[in-house]
Design a protein around this motif. Structure first.
Motif, PDB file in Angstrom:
ATOM      1  N   UNK A 226      19.472-137.479  14.728  1.00 39.65           N
ATOM      2  CA  UNK A 226      19.979-138.380  15.753  1.00 39.65           C
ATOM      3  C   UNK A 226      18.833-139.245  16.268  1.00 39.65           C
ATOM      4  N   UNK A 227      19.080-140.537  16.432  1.00 39.21           N
ATOM      5  CA  UNK A 227      18.074-141.452  16.974  1.00 39.21           C
ATOM      6  C   UNK A 227      18.627-142.150  18.204  1.00 39.21           C
ATOM      7  N   UNK A 228      17.793-142.263  19.233  1.00 40.05           N
ATOM      8  CA  UNK A 228      18.164-142.995  20.433  1.00 40.05           C
ATOM      9  C   UNK A 228      17.139-144.101  20.667  1.00 40.05           C
ATOM     10  N   UNK A 229      17.404-144.953  21.645  1.00 41.24           N
ATOM     11  CA  UNK A 229      16.515-146.025  22.098  1.00 41.24           C
ATOM     12  C   UNK A 229      16.949-147.365  21.545  1.00 41.24           C
ATOM     13  N   UNK A 230      16.517-148.429  22.268  1.00 44.63           N
ATOM     14  CA  UNK A 230      16.794-149.799  21.841  1.00 44.63           C
ATOM     15  C   UNK A 230      16.155-150.098  20.490  1.00 44.63           C
TER      16      UNK A 230
ATOM     17  N   UNK B 284      18.897-133.268  25.374  1.00 51.27           N
ATOM     18  CA  UNK B 284      20.083-132.832  26.113  1.00 51.27           C
ATOM     19  C   UNK B 284      21.158-133.912  26.085  1.00 51.27           C
ATOM     20  N   UNK B 285      20.754-135.176  26.251  1.00 51.03           N
ATOM     21  CA  UNK B 285      21.712-136.281  26.213  1.00 51.03           C
ATOM     22  C   UNK B 285      22.372-136.393  24.844  1.00 51.03           C
ATOM     23  N   UNK B 286      21.567-136.309  23.788  1.00 49.10           N
ATOM     24  CA  UNK B 286      22.126-136.403  22.436  1.00 49.10           C
ATOM     25  C   UNK B 286      23.066-135.239  22.151  1.00 49.10           C
ATOM     26  N   UNK B 287      22.708-134.051  22.614  1.00 45.54           N
ATOM     27  CA  UNK B 287      23.595-132.900  22.434  1.00 45.54           C
ATOM     28  C   UNK B 287      24.882-133.105  23.223  1.00 45.54           C
ATOM     29  N   UNK B 288      24.784-133.665  24.417  1.00 44.49           N
ATOM     30  CA  UNK B 288      25.970-133.932  25.214  1.00 44.49           C
ATOM     31  C   UNK B 288      26.905-134.925  24.557  1.00 44.49           C
ATOM     32  N   UNK B 289      26.335-135.907  23.876  1.00 36.80           N
ATOM     33  CA  UNK B 289      27.161-136.916  23.223  1.00 36.80           C
ATOM     34  C   UNK B 289      27.800-136.373  21.941  1.00 36.80           C
TER      35      UNK B 289
ATOM     36  N   UNK C 150      19.638-141.659   9.939  1.00 37.61           N
ATOM     37  CA  UNK C 150      19.853-141.188  11.307  1.00 37.61           C
ATOM     38  C   UNK C 150      21.130-141.809  11.853  1.00 37.61           C
ATOM     39  N   UNK C 151      21.776-141.063  12.745  1.00 41.72           N
ATOM     40  CA  UNK C 151      22.928-141.574  13.480  1.00 41.72           C
ATOM     41  C   UNK C 151      22.454-142.043  14.838  1.00 41.72           C
ATOM     42  N   UNK C 152      22.860-143.229  15.246  1.00 40.47           N
ATOM     43  CA  UNK C 152      22.416-143.808  16.510  1.00 40.47           C
ATOM     44  C   UNK C 152      23.256-143.249  17.650  1.00 40.47           C
ATOM     45  N   UNK C 153      22.579-142.723  18.662  1.00 43.64           N
ATOM     46  CA  UNK C 153      23.245-142.158  19.836  1.00 43.64           C
ATOM     47  C   UNK C 153      23.084-143.118  21.018  1.00 43.64           C
ATOM     48  N   UNK C 154      24.172-143.483  21.705  1.00 43.83           N
ATOM     49  CA  UNK C 154      24.057-144.409  22.839  1.00 43.83           C
ATOM     50  C   UNK C 154      23.531-143.757  24.103  1.00 43.83           C
ATOM     51  N   UNK C 155      23.492-142.453  24.151  1.00 43.60           N
ATOM     52  CA  UNK C 155      22.926-141.757  25.310  1.00 43.60           C
ATOM     53  C   UNK C 155      21.460-141.438  25.051  1.00 43.60           C
ATOM     54  N   UNK C 156      20.647-141.502  26.123  1.00 42.25           N
ATOM     55  CA  UNK C 156      19.220-141.207  25.982  1.00 42.25           C
ATOM     56  C   UNK C 156      18.702-140.564  27.273  1.00 42.25           C
TER      57      UNK C 156
ATOM     58  N   UNK D 251      28.085-152.396  18.485  1.00 39.24           N
ATOM     59  CA  UNK D 251      28.973-151.610  19.340  1.00 39.24           C
ATOM     60  C   UNK D 251      29.726-152.512  20.307  1.00 39.24           C
ATOM     61  N   UNK D 252      30.959-152.133  20.620  1.00 42.15           N
ATOM     62  CA  UNK D 252      31.747-152.897  21.580  1.00 42.15           C
ATOM     63  C   UNK D 252      32.029-152.040  22.802  1.00 42.15           C
ATOM     64  N   UNK D 253      32.211-152.688  23.943  1.00 44.56           N
ATOM     65  CA  UNK D 253      32.480-151.970  25.184  1.00 44.56           C
ATOM     66  C   UNK D 253      33.736-151.118  25.017  1.00 44.56           C
ATOM     67  N   UNK D 254      33.618-149.845  25.389  1.00 40.17           N
ATOM     68  CA  UNK D 254      34.744-148.926  25.296  1.00 40.17           C
ATOM     69  C   UNK D 254      34.873-148.263  23.943  1.00 40.17           C
ATOM     70  N   UNK D 255      34.140-148.746  22.930  1.00 41.88           N
ATOM     71  CA  UNK D 255      34.219-148.154  21.591  1.00 41.88           C
ATOM     72  C   UNK D 255      32.878-148.296  20.894  1.00 41.88           C
ATOM     73  N   UNK D 256      31.882-147.483  21.283  1.00 45.09           N
ATOM     74  CA  UNK D 256      30.540-147.624  20.728  1.00 45.09           C
ATOM     75  C   UNK D 256      30.459-147.447  19.224  1.00 45.09           C
ATOM     76  N   UNK D 257      31.440-146.707  18.640  1.00 44.17           N
ATOM     77  CA  UNK D 257      31.425-146.526  17.203  1.00 44.17           C
ATOM     78  C   UNK D 257      30.343-145.563  16.747  1.00 44.17           C
ATOM     79  N   UNK D 258      30.104-145.515  15.446  1.00 44.80           N
ATOM     80  CA  UNK D 258      29.150-144.586  14.868  1.00 44.80           C
ATOM     81  C   UNK D 258      28.206-145.366  13.954  1.00 44.80           C
ATOM     82  N   UNK D 259      27.093-145.818  14.496  1.00 41.89           N
ATOM     83  CA  UNK D 259      26.121-146.599  13.742  1.00 41.89           C
ATOM     84  C   UNK D 259      25.111-145.665  13.091  1.00 41.89           C
ATOM     85  N   UNK D 260      24.657-146.059  11.916  1.00 42.76           N
ATOM     86  CA  UNK D 260      23.634-145.286  11.213  1.00 42.76           C
ATOM     87  C   UNK D 260      22.524-146.225  10.745  1.00 42.76           C
ATOM     88  N   UNK D 261      21.379-145.629  10.452  1.00 40.96           N
ATOM     89  CA  UNK D 261      20.234-146.356   9.934  1.00 40.96           C
ATOM     90  C   UNK D 261      19.672-145.576   8.760  1.00 40.96           C
ATOM     91  N   UNK D 262      19.665-146.189   7.587  1.00 41.03           N
ATOM     92  CA  UNK D 262      19.146-145.545   6.382  1.00 41.03           C
ATOM     93  C   UNK D 262      17.681-145.901   6.178  1.00 41.03           C
TER      94      UNK D 262
END
Length: 329
Positions: free
Chosen positions: A204-208, A114-119, A285-291, A222-233
Motif C-alpha cells: 500500500x502506498x500513500x501520499x501525494x 493505522x490509516x491504511x489498515x483502516x481503509x 502498489x495500491x494507492x490509499x487515500x488515507x494517510x 479519483x472522483x469525489x465520492x468514489x476514490x476508486x482503486x488506483x495502482x502504480x506498477x
C-alpha cells in the motif's frame, strides 16, 4: 487536526463519534512552501516563518468558528528536522498561542499504517506501507492494527531534490544514477528488519507523491465520492524516470497528474519510489487515500473507546480525504 507539512498548512475538522468513521466537517489548505524555503543547512527562512504564522492564525479563526473541542496541531519533518525548529515553534506560539507538537518519524509511520489498515481492512493481510513526504519517507509492515516494524528515513522528495539534484533541467543520467545509488544505500542499511518480515499480501502506498505518480503512469483520476482503486506498477514508473529527468519543471507540470507545485520534486519522488519498490521486491502498489491525518483521527477514535478497525474494510462511498479534527464527547 492542523497539519504543518513541507508544502502547506492543512486544517481538517471532523466529528469523531464512537462506532463510526470520522465525519468530515470543514477543510482549509494554505500553501507555505517550507521545503523550498529551507537552505542546505536545514534553516527555514524568516519569510517562510511569517507565512507559517499567518497560516496558523487563519486556521485558528476557522477552528474558533467551528467551536472545535480538541485541536491537534502537528508539524511533520519539515519543521521537526529544521535546524531552527525551536525558533519556528516559538514564533507560532508567541503569535497565536498554539503550541505545535510533532511526532517522531516512527510514530508517523505507525499512524499512517493505522490509516491504511483502516481503509483496506483485515483483508489486506500482511501489509507493507510506503509513504513519501517532502522531508522523509515512512515505511511499515505487519499483519495487525499496529505495525511490526515502523521506519522513517530522510528520503523525502523535497529533501532529495534540494541536496542531490541540480536546479536546472535536463538532469543528466549521472545525477539520476548518483541519487538512485544514494537512496539504495540508505534503504539497504535501514530496512534489513523490514525485509526480514513475511512477504506482504498487500503493498500500500500513500501520499501525494505516490498518487501523482500513479496518475502519471495511467491510473484514473479519483472522483469525489468514489476514490476508486488506483495502482502504480514499478515497470511503468521506471520508464518515466528518464522522461521526467529530460523535462523542465514547466514541462513536467503539463504532464497528467503532476501539479505545478510539485513538479520540481517529481523526479526525486519517482526515483525513491521506484528504488524502494525494487529493493523491497514490490511489483505494484495500491494507492490509499488515507494517510497520517486519518491515522491521527483513527487513533483518537480508539481513545474514545471505538475499536480501531471495523470487521470489514471501511466503506468507500464517500471521499474521506477531507477530514479535520473536531471531537464529540
Amino acid at each position: 487536526m492542523l497539519d504543518i507539512g513541507s508544502r502547506s498548512v492543512h486544517l481538517k475538522i471532523a466529528d469523531l463519534v464512537p462506532g463510526g468513521p470520522p465525519e468530515p466537517v470543514a477543510t482549509l489548505k494554505q500553501p507555505v512552501h517550507l521545503a523550498e524555503a529551507t537552505d542546505r543547512h536545514g534553516v527555514i527562512s524568516q519569510d517562510a516563518i511569517r507565512r507559517l504564522v499567518g497560516a496558523v492564525t487563519e486556521s485558528e479563526a476557522v477552528v474558533a468558528a467551528h467551536q472545535v473541542d480538541d485541536l491537534v496541531p502537528l508539524a511533520t519533518s519539515a519543521v521537526r528536522d529544521a535546524a531552527n525548529r525551536n525558533t519556528v515553534l516559538a514564533a507560532i506560539e508567541d503569535a497565536t498561542g498554539v503550541r505545535v507538537r510533532f511526532f517522531s518519524g516512527e510514530e508517523e509511520a505507525r499512524l499512517t499504517f493505522l490509516a491504511a489498515r483502516g481503509w483496506h481492512g483485515w483483508s489486506a493481510g500482511q501489509m507493507l506501507l510506503l509513504d513519501i513526504g517532502g522531508g522523509s519517507m515512512e515505511l511499515a509492515c505487519g499483519s495487525r492494527t499496529e505495525p511490526a516494524v515502523a521506519l522513517s528515513l530522510p528520503l523525502g522528495a523535497g529533501r532529495l531534490t534540494r541536496h542531490h539534484l541540480p536546479d536546472e533541467a535536463p538532469v543528466h543520467k549521472r545525477d539520476v544514477a548518483r541519487l538512485r545509488t544514494y537512496v539504495r544505500s540508505v534503504l539497504m542499511e535501514a530496512t534489513a528488519e523490514l525485509r526480514a518480515q513475511p512477504a506482504p499480501v498487500s503493498a500500500i502506498a500513500t501520499s501525494k507523491t505516490f498518487t501523482q505518480l500513479a496518475r502519471l503512469t495511467g491510473a484514473p483520476k479519483p472522483t469525489a465520492g468514489a476514490p476508486g482503486r488506483s495502482t502504480l506498477a514499478r515497470s511503468d514508473l521506471r520508464k518515466w524516470v528518464p522522461r521526467l529527468a529530460a523535462r523542465s519543471d514547466a514541462e513536467r507540470a503539463r504532464l497528467t497528474g503532476i501539479s505545478a507545485s510539485r513538479a520540481h520534486q517529481s523526479l526525486a519522488g519517482a526515483i525513491v519510489a521506484e528504488t524502494a519498490m525494487e529493493l523491497l521486491d514490490v511489483r505494484q502498489v495500491t494507492i490509499c487515500p488515507w494517510a497520517l491525518r486519518e491515522g491521527v483521527l483513527l487513533d483518537r477514535l480508539a481513545a474514545l473507546g471505538t475499536p480501531p478497525l471495523p470487521a470489514v474494510a471501511v466503506p468507500r462511498a464517500r471521499n474521506h480525504t477531507l477530514h479535520r479534527l473536531h471531537t464529540v464527547s
